[in-house]
Motif scaffolding. Structure first.
Motif, short mmCIF file in Angstrom:
data_model
loop_
_atom_site.label_atom_id
_atom_site.label_comp_id
_atom_site.label_asym_id
_atom_site.label_seq_id
_atom_site.Cartn_x
_atom_site.Cartn_y
_atom_site.Cartn_z
N THR A 92 -13.52 3.01 1.55
CA THR A 92 -14.09 3.85 0.50
C THR A 92 -15.58 4.08 0.71
O THR A 92 -16.22 4.80 -0.05
CB THR A 92 -13.87 3.26 -0.91
OG1 THR A 92 -14.63 2.04 -1.01
CG2 THR A 92 -12.41 2.97 -1.20
N THR A 146 10.92 1.64 1.93
CA THR A 146 10.48 0.31 1.50
C THR A 146 10.53 -0.66 2.69
O THR A 146 11.58 -0.89 3.28
CB THR A 146 11.37 -0.20 0.35
OG1 THR A 146 11.40 0.84 -0.64
CG2 THR A 146 10.81 -1.45 -0.26
N VAL A 187 -14.43 -3.22 7.40
CA VAL A 187 -14.64 -1.86 6.91
C VAL A 187 -14.06 -1.72 5.51
O VAL A 187 -12.92 -2.12 5.27
CB VAL A 187 -13.87 -0.84 7.81
CG1 VAL A 187 -13.95 0.56 7.24
CG2 VAL A 187 -14.37 -0.86 9.23
N ILE A 215 -8.97 5.48 -1.32
CA ILE A 215 -8.43 4.67 -0.21
C ILE A 215 -7.31 5.43 0.52
O ILE A 215 -7.32 5.52 1.75
CB ILE A 215 -7.91 3.31 -0.71
CG1 ILE A 215 -9.09 2.48 -1.27
CG2 ILE A 215 -7.19 2.54 0.40
CD1 ILE A 215 -8.70 1.15 -1.88
N ALA A 263 -5.26 -5.82 9.14
CA ALA A 263 -5.25 -7.28 8.97
C ALA A 263 -3.92 -7.77 8.39
O ALA A 263 -3.66 -8.97 8.36
CB ALA A 263 -6.40 -7.70 8.07
N SER A 264 -3.09 -6.83 7.92
CA SER A 264 -1.88 -7.26 7.19
C SER A 264 -0.75 -6.26 7.42
O SER A 264 -0.97 -5.12 7.84
CB SER A 264 -2.23 -7.34 5.70
OG SER A 264 -1.08 -7.50 4.90
N ALA A 273 1.76 7.91 5.67
CA ALA A 273 2.03 8.44 4.33
C ALA A 273 3.00 7.49 3.66
O ALA A 273 2.78 6.28 3.61
CB ALA A 273 2.58 9.86 4.45
N ASP A 285 -10.57 -3.56 8.86
CA ASP A 285 -10.01 -3.95 7.56
C ASP A 285 -11.12 -4.49 6.67
O ASP A 285 -12.12 -5.02 7.14
CB ASP A 285 -8.93 -5.03 7.76
CG ASP A 285 -7.92 -5.07 6.63
OD1 ASP A 285 -6.75 -4.70 6.85
OD2 ASP A 285 -8.30 -5.48 5.50
N ALA A 335 -4.64 2.07 6.19
CA ALA A 335 -5.07 1.33 4.98
C ALA A 335 -4.60 2.07 3.73
O ALA A 335 -4.73 3.29 3.62
CB ALA A 335 -6.59 1.19 4.96
N LEU A 338 2.37 -6.35 0.78
CA LEU A 338 2.23 -5.40 -0.34
C LEU A 338 3.48 -5.37 -1.22
O LEU A 338 3.40 -5.20 -2.43
CB LEU A 338 1.96 -3.99 0.22
CG LEU A 338 1.75 -2.84 -0.75
CD1 LEU A 338 0.27 -2.74 -1.13
CD2 LEU A 338 2.19 -1.52 -0.13
N THR A 339 4.66 -5.54 -0.62
CA THR A 339 5.92 -5.35 -1.35
C THR A 339 6.69 -6.65 -1.58
O THR A 339 7.69 -6.65 -2.29
CB THR A 339 6.84 -4.40 -0.55
OG1 THR A 339 6.97 -4.90 0.79
CG2 THR A 339 6.32 -2.99 -0.52
N LYS A 351 -0.06 10.27 -1.70
CA LYS A 351 0.75 10.31 -0.48
C LYS A 351 1.27 11.73 -0.20
O LYS A 351 1.41 12.13 0.97
CB LYS A 351 1.90 9.30 -0.56
CG LYS A 351 1.43 7.84 -0.54
CD LYS A 351 0.72 7.46 0.77
CE LYS A 351 0.39 5.99 0.86
NZ LYS A 351 -0.25 5.60 2.12
#
Ligand SMILES: NC(=O)c1ccc[n+]([C@@H]2O[C@H](COP(=O)([O-])OP(=O)(O)OC[C@H]3O[C@@H](n4cnc5c(N)ncnc54)[C@H](O)[C@@H]3O)[C@@H](O)[C@H]2O)c1
Length: 246
Positions: A65, A188, A62, A114, A15-16, A142, A37, A91, A193-194, A160
């Motif tokens: 976990t 990166t 989903v 996760i 989704a992202s 990863a 997601d 994910a 997320l970042t 990771k």
């Protein structure tokens, strides 16, 4: 004809960010994409975008976990499309560089559930199907935090590294059954997320002197998920502007 024509692909966390970029690119290359997601609305929006571009997709909510969610994701996909050709285990969550002494048991467990355990559970759900068909393709997302330290905190780095090790295990054991399993280790990359973190982060430790883009990772995912990469087996491919070579 697309590089993934008529393939059925499940992408988690689609989704992202990178998962979304992969979902859009895979659909463009002819795959039908199961956009899986936790974020139901986000997944549905990605499917709408896929369909607006003339592609095919299915949104499934989903929580990776929850094993029952994973079982449903796989059984729904097989019920709808009869096959699963590709799984992108994307994910993941970050630990904001939290060092070991500051990491709680709960934070450690959540990151591991996760980032790593879900990949183990999804693989065990799809491998019997792929082995039976004598073909299939798994790409695990990863991170360069799975190759070096200081690109994450304790739990993220360890999880990771776990993804890297688990990918090698799968490839060593199951590639002879026709299943191709590789991993991508992004440096990166600009994603939700970042986004916040990158406002203050310099790029000068990266030889290419910039951060990566989600669509660049999606191109690599297409290559690894397609028949163009038949001799890739258990590879962990960095896409990091050269961060890990210096
Ligand atoms: N962005 C980077 O710089 C970077 C670098 C290396 C590796 N990665 C890895 O790439 C992957 C994608 O990262 P991103 O930057 O695109 O992140 P993102 O936060 O933009 O997207 C992650 C997606 O995963 C979903 N998700 C989170 N928890 C979930 C759960 N329990 N069940 C189902 N879905 C869940 C989120 O809803 C979101 O849509 C992650 O595994 C991340 O660790 C990211």
């Amino acid at each position: 004809m697309g590089k993934l024509q008529d393939k059925i692909a499940i992408i988690t966390g689609a989704a992202s960010g990178m998962g979304k970029a992969e979902a859009l690119k895979f659909a463009e290359e002819g795959a039908t994409v199961v956009v899986a997601d936790l974020n139901k609305e986000g997944a549905e929006e990605v499917v709408q975008q896929i369909e607006a571009n003339g592609g095919k997709g299915l949104a499934i909510q989903v929580d990776v976990t929850k094993k029952s969610d994973l079982e449903e994701m796989v059984s729904k996909t097989i019920a709808e499309y009869k096959q699963i050709d590709i799984v992108i285990n994307n994910a993941g969550i970050f630990d904001k560089y939290t060092a070991s002494l500051d990491t709680t048991d709960e934070q450690w467990d959540l990151i591991f559930n996760i980032n790593l355990k879900a990949i183990f559970q999804i693989s065990n759900l799809v491998l019997p199907h792929m082995i039976e068909r004598g073909k299939g393709n798994i790409v695990n997302i990863a991170s360069i935090a799975g190759l070096v330290a200081q690109m994450g905190g304790a739990a993220y780095t360890a999880s990771k590294h776990g993804v890297v090790g688990y990918t090698k295990h799968l490839a060593a054991v199951y590639s002879s059954k026709g299943v191709k399993i590789n991993a991508i280790a992004p440096g990166t990359i600009r994603t939700p997320l970042t986004e916040e973190m990158l406002k203050t982060r310099p790029t000068n430790k990266i030889p290419l002197d910039r951060f990566g883009n989600d669509y660049e990772v999606a191109e690599l995912a297409v290559f690894l998920a397609s028949d163009d990469s038949q001799f890739m087996n258990g590879a962990v491919v960095p896409i990091d502007g050269g961060y890990t070579i210096v």
